[in-house]
Design an enzyme around this catalytic site. Structure first.
Site, PDB file in Angstrom:
ATOM      1  N   SER A  86       4.982   8.449  10.388  1.00 10.96           N
ATOM      2  CA  SER A  86       5.516   9.265  11.363  1.00 10.96           C
ATOM      3  C   SER A  86       5.040   8.929  12.534  1.00 10.96           C
ATOM      4  O   SER A  86       4.198   7.246  12.337  1.00 10.96           O
ATOM      5  CB  SER A  86       4.498  10.204  11.114  1.00 10.96           C
ATOM      6  OG  SER A  86       3.011   9.682  11.456  1.00 10.96           O
ATOM      7  N   CYS A 139      13.221  11.017   6.823  1.00 10.62           N
ATOM      8  CA  CYS A 139      13.356  10.353   8.233  1.00 10.62           C
ATOM      9  C   CYS A 139      14.501  10.627   8.552  1.00 10.62           C
ATOM     10  O   CYS A 139      14.839  10.774   9.867  1.00 10.62           O
ATOM     11  CB  CYS A 139      12.369   9.008   7.984  1.00 10.62           C
ATOM     12  SG  CYS A 139      13.776   7.895   7.946  1.00 10.62           S
ATOM     13  N   GLU A 187       8.543  16.864  14.725  1.00 13.79           N
ATOM     14  CA  GLU A 187       9.421  16.764  13.315  1.00 13.79           C
ATOM     15  C   GLU A 187       8.584  17.236  12.036  1.00 13.79           C
ATOM     16  O   GLU A 187       7.176  17.116  12.389  1.00 13.79           O
ATOM     17  CB  GLU A 187       9.119  15.279  13.467  1.00 13.79           C
ATOM     18  CG  GLU A 187       9.524  14.652  11.867  1.00 13.79           C
ATOM     19  CD  GLU A 187       9.524  12.899  11.574  1.00 13.79           C
ATOM     20  OE1 GLU A 187      10.616  12.486  10.975  1.00 13.79           O
ATOM     21  OE2 GLU A 187       8.094  12.510  12.074  1.00 13.79           O
ATOM     22  N   LYS A 205       1.163  -1.333  -0.264  1.00 15.40           N
ATOM     23  CA  LYS A 205       0.059   0.236  -0.115  1.00 15.40           C
ATOM     24  C   LYS A 205       0.593   1.752  -0.247  1.00 15.40           C
ATOM     25  O   LYS A 205       1.430   1.232   1.470  1.00 15.40           O
ATOM     26  CB  LYS A 205      -1.000  -0.221   1.003  1.00 15.40           C
ATOM     27  CG  LYS A 205      -1.968   0.121   1.275  1.00 15.40           C
ATOM     28  CD  LYS A 205      -2.320   2.018   1.018  1.00 15.40           C
ATOM     29  CE  LYS A 205      -2.012   3.141   2.283  1.00 15.40           C
ATOM     30  NZ  LYS A 205      -1.997   4.490   2.010  1.00 15.40           N
TER      31      LYS A 205
END
Length: 496
Positions: free
Chosen positions: A226, A281, A381, A173
């Site tokens: 996340s 990331c 973040e 996905k």
């Protein structure tokens, strides 16, 4: 308007759900397509196709599996420019960065080509009298991969080649924001000889993810995204009895000691802070300057930012747009918050003049100085081109700052002192450490993953951890009887 569908059982399909989402070119702001969003029925159909295919694929020889992966490697390598163009068109990162992403994905395919060595078991003869024991690693069955928008090729390739090499079938996905690259990959796997149904792609949003997490036919889930969503995926998948590896967010620190080469450190900070518009990331978003180097370092970084060209990734620019207008607005709000909190905006990316369509989702590189640990530009973040400089008085203060952060994905230290570097790699609480390397993403034969709130689950991506995640261990104890064995003995079996 192009409708982007799914790839199930070896063919493209738009599925049963009528829900749709827009796909944009971030460099122009124009809608370029619509993507079908899978519902529970679409996911169930993909899982069923994978279940059928998994029964035959698990029995395919290692020689056949690796032959397919070698063919995949050749196709991806030959068409890497096409894949990079698809990434840039929907994500916005510059073509050179997109090509680098494809290369890192290729490295995992190449690692998976050697899966025979990684799947070798152990054998012990005569563990008891004429009894042998040996270990096996066997595939799980159907596994799901949920990948993020920032690496539409590399992150799927962290997982898919290893899972398939181990004998599993996969339902991927991808992000609905940039779905086309995943469909290209799936078609090329089929072209390389992978049986229909072994790799399926369903596009969708949370509804599709929840369907994968709940479906009893899915044995394991690999996720990158996340931290809040990673925590959710881990909890919901685990409650459903699945094996889950959920890689979350980060706040990566780069510590610069007074003895470091400041020109090299400034180069590294700019490269790691603003590559892919900070949508990594592993991006460096917090630079920890150990005094007295902060002033000189900030000056060097600002000078380098001034030479960067922000614009359309197809025009040879250094940094492209952000993925969506909403995300650009979110990152811009952090710039405003940082200024309001008292951080000093050395370079304000809101003032950028892009080399691109004015409708693009633009925000230039932003550099803050005198950031403190209580400011949102440090605590959160941001996932954008915002680099915050924090000043500390000593090495010990730097380590204390880094280790107090709830994230523990990656970190780097810049120094010419081998003793300090060795001490840092030992003391710092992060899963990946760079010594004079700003983005310490490991090679495919090592494993990728962080600590603390950057990882939910026990095993990291690719490498030995990846093989362990996509297989189950089995130990066999064997005795082949001969005429000397016989008789009845109801006592507990012992080793003699």
């Amino acid at each position: 308007m192009t409708l982007i569908g799914h790839y199930v059982d070896g063919k493209r399909t738009t599925g049963d759900s009528e829900r749709r989402a827009d796909v944009f070119d971030p460099a122009t702001g124009r809608r370029t397509g619509r993507v079908a969003l899978a519902g529970a029925a679409d996911v169930a159909g993909a899982v069923e196709a994978a279940e059928r295919a998994a029964r035959g694929w698990r029995d395919a020889s290692l020689a056949r599996r690796t032959a397919v992966l070698f063919a995949v490697r050749e196709l991806v390598h030959a068409r890497r420019d096409r894949l990079a163009e698809a990434i840039t068109a929907e994500h916005g990162k510059v073509l050179a960065d997109a090509a680098g992403e494809v290369q890192r994905g290729l490295e995992v395919i190449e690692y998976a080509c050697g899966i025979a060595s990684a799947l070798r078991g152990g054998f012990s003869e005569n563990v008891s009298t004429e009894v042998d024991s040996y270990s096996l690693r066997q595939p799980l069955g159907v596994v799901a991969v949920v990948s993020p928008f920032n690496f539409p090729v590399m992150v799927p390739l962290w997982f898919v080649p290893v899972a398939i090499a181990c004998g599993n079938a996969v339902v991927l996905k991808p992000s609905e924001k940039d779905p086309s690259a995943a469909l290209l990959l799936a078609e090329w796997f089929t072209e390389a000889g992978l049986p229909d149904g072994v790799l399926n792609v369903v596009n969708g949003d949370k509804e599709a993810v929840d369907a994968l997490l709940d479906h009893p036919g899915v044995r394991a889930v690999s996720f990158v995204g996340s931290t809040p969503v990673a925590r959710y995926v881990h909890q919901r998948g685990s409650l459903a009895g699945k094996r889950v590896q959920a890689l979350g967010g980060a706040k990566n620190h780069m510590v610069v000691l007074p003895d470091a080469d400041l020109d090299l450190a400034a180069d590294a900070a700019v490269n790691a802070g603003f590559g892919s518009a900070g949508e990594r990331c592993m991006a460096i978003s917090a630079l920890v300057a150990v005094e007295p180097v902060a002033d000189a370092l900030v000056e060097r970084i600002a000078a380098r930012i001034g030479r960067l060209r922000t614009g359309d990734g197809r025009r040879g620019c250094d940094m492209g747009p952000l993925i969506t207008a909403a995300h650009a607005d979110r990152v811009r709000s952090y710039v405003e918050s940082g200024i309001a909190a008292g951080a000093v905006p050395v370079v304000d990316g809101r003032d950028v003049t892009p080399d691109g369509d004015p409708g693009g989702f633009w925000l230039g590189p932003t550099l803050f100085d005198h950031v403190t640990p209580d400011m949102s530009v440090y605590t959160d973040e941001i996932f954008g081109p915002v680099l915050s400089v924090l000043r500390v008085g000593s090495y010990d203060d730097a380590v204390e700052l880094v280790n107090a952060n709830p994230y523990g994905n990656g970190t780097a230290i810049f120094t010419n002192d081998g003793g300090a570097a060795r001490r840092y790699q030992h003391e710092v609480e992060a899963g990946m450490v760079g010594i004079n390397v700003p983005i310490p993403v490991p090679m495919a034969y090592y494993s990728f993953g962080g600590w603390k709130a950057s990882l939910f689950g026990d095993l990291h991506a690719h490498g030995a951890d990846g093989v362990a995640f996509f297989t189950r261990g089995k130990v066999v104890t064997s005795r082949w009887l001969d005429p000397r064995h016989g008789g009845v003995n109801l006592g507990f079996p012992t080793q003699t």
